[in-house]
Design an enzyme around this catalytic site. Structure first.
Site, PDB file in Angstrom:
ATOM      1  N   GLN A 122     -57.371  45.868 -48.551  1.00  0.00           N
ATOM      2  CA  GLN A 122     -58.082  44.772 -47.895  1.00  0.00           C
ATOM      3  C   GLN A 122     -58.360  45.066 -46.426  1.00  0.00           C
ATOM      4  OE1 GLN A 122     -56.583  40.859 -48.830  1.00  0.00           O
ATOM      5  NE2 GLN A 122     -57.361  40.004 -46.910  1.00  0.00           N
ATOM      6  N   CYS A 129     -57.273  47.253 -56.000  1.00  0.00           N
ATOM      7  CA  CYS A 129     -56.290  47.843 -55.102  1.00  0.00           C
ATOM      8  C   CYS A 129     -56.163  49.333 -55.437  1.00  0.00           C
ATOM      9  CB  CYS A 129     -54.956  47.126 -55.300  1.00  0.00           C
ATOM     10  SG  CYS A 129     -53.526  48.029 -54.699  1.00  0.00           S
ATOM     11  N   GLU A 130     -56.290  50.166 -54.429  1.00  0.00           N
ATOM     12  CA  GLU A 130     -56.230  51.613 -54.690  1.00  0.00           C
ATOM     13  C   GLU A 130     -54.820  52.101 -55.013  1.00  0.00           C
ATOM     14  OE1 GLU A 130     -55.838  53.643 -50.285  1.00  0.00           O
ATOM     15  OE2 GLU A 130     -57.834  53.230 -51.050  1.00  0.00           O
ATOM     16  N   HIS A 131     -53.813  51.288 -54.763  1.00  0.00           N
ATOM     17  CA  HIS A 131     -52.444  51.724 -55.030  1.00  0.00           C
ATOM     18  C   HIS A 131     -52.037  51.546 -56.489  1.00  0.00           C
ATOM     19  CE1 HIS A 131     -52.026  50.640 -50.562  1.00  0.00           C
ATOM     20  NE2 HIS A 131     -52.230  51.937 -50.675  1.00  0.00           N
ATOM     21  N   HIS A 132     -52.545  50.494 -57.141  1.00  0.00           N
ATOM     22  CA  HIS A 132     -52.143  50.220 -58.524  1.00  0.00           C
ATOM     23  C   HIS A 132     -53.332  50.063 -59.473  1.00  0.00           C
ATOM     24  CE1 HIS A 132     -48.833  48.708 -55.941  1.00  0.00           C
ATOM     25  NE2 HIS A 132     -48.093  49.349 -56.835  1.00  0.00           N
TER      26      HIS A 132
END
Length: 195
Positions: A128, A87-90
């Site tokens: 995703q 996940c690019e956010h976390h």
């Protein structure tokens, strides 16, 4: 180079990232020289390079390397393709299955190339939704079939081990092009993958 098993690491990148991981460990209050952590920064530096190797691979070349003229014009499905991404956010993993179908239009592709395309796009910092679209568009634009369908079902560690902490949640994304935009073709695909 279209695709290879990546176990080679850029020494400069490894050293730079290793130093950053070592500093993170120290900033968290841990002893980076503790026996169990001494080699962790280097292992983590190599792991992140492996998990993001998709940036250095060309999915179009992978498909073009195994396209064959063929008159078959019915649905081709490869389902339950394992996928692992970050996940690019976390920068936490998400993992699950991809289901891909296409209807040839004079060209077929080697079946192993579809899971390889999934790996190329999954081994990047991702969301995703974009992963689904990238796989869909790559196959559609390169193979130029009558239609393409992609469904991804994944569990996201950013929702499971932190944040809302929902361990049983599964996220489903889908995309359809060409003939799969027709409800009867889409329904046939969904039935064949068990949805």
């Amino acid at each position: 180079m279209p695709y290879k098993h990546f176990e080679e690491y850029n020494i400069k990148v490894t050293d730079d990232v290793k130093t950053r991981y070592e500093n993170i460990i120290k900033d968290l209050g841990e002893d980076a020289n503790r026996e169990g952590l001494v080699k962790t920064p280097e292992r983590a530096a190599k792991a992140i390079q492996f998990l993001t190797q998709g940036y250095h691979q060309d999915p179009v070349e992978i498909l073009k390397g195994a396209m064959f003229a063929e008159s078959y014009n019915e649905m081709v499905i490869v389902k339950d393709i394992e996928l692992y991404s970050l996940c690019e956010h976390h920068i936490l993993p998400f993992f699950g299955k991809a289901h891909i179908a296409y209807i040839p239009n004079g060209q077929i592709v080697g079946l192993s190339k579809l899971p390889r395309i999934v790996d190329v796009f999954a081994r990047r910092l991702q969301v995703q939704e974009r992963l689904t679209e990238q796989i869909l568009d790559c196959i559609n634009d390169t193979l130029k079939p009558q239609g393409v369908a992609v469904v991804i079902e994944a569990s996201h560690m950013c929702m499971m081990m932190r944040g809302v902490q929902k361990q049983n949640s599964v996220t489903t994304t889908s995309g359809f092009r060409g003939q799969f935009e027709k409800i009867e073709t889409r329904n046939e695909f969904l039935k064949l993958i068990g949805k």
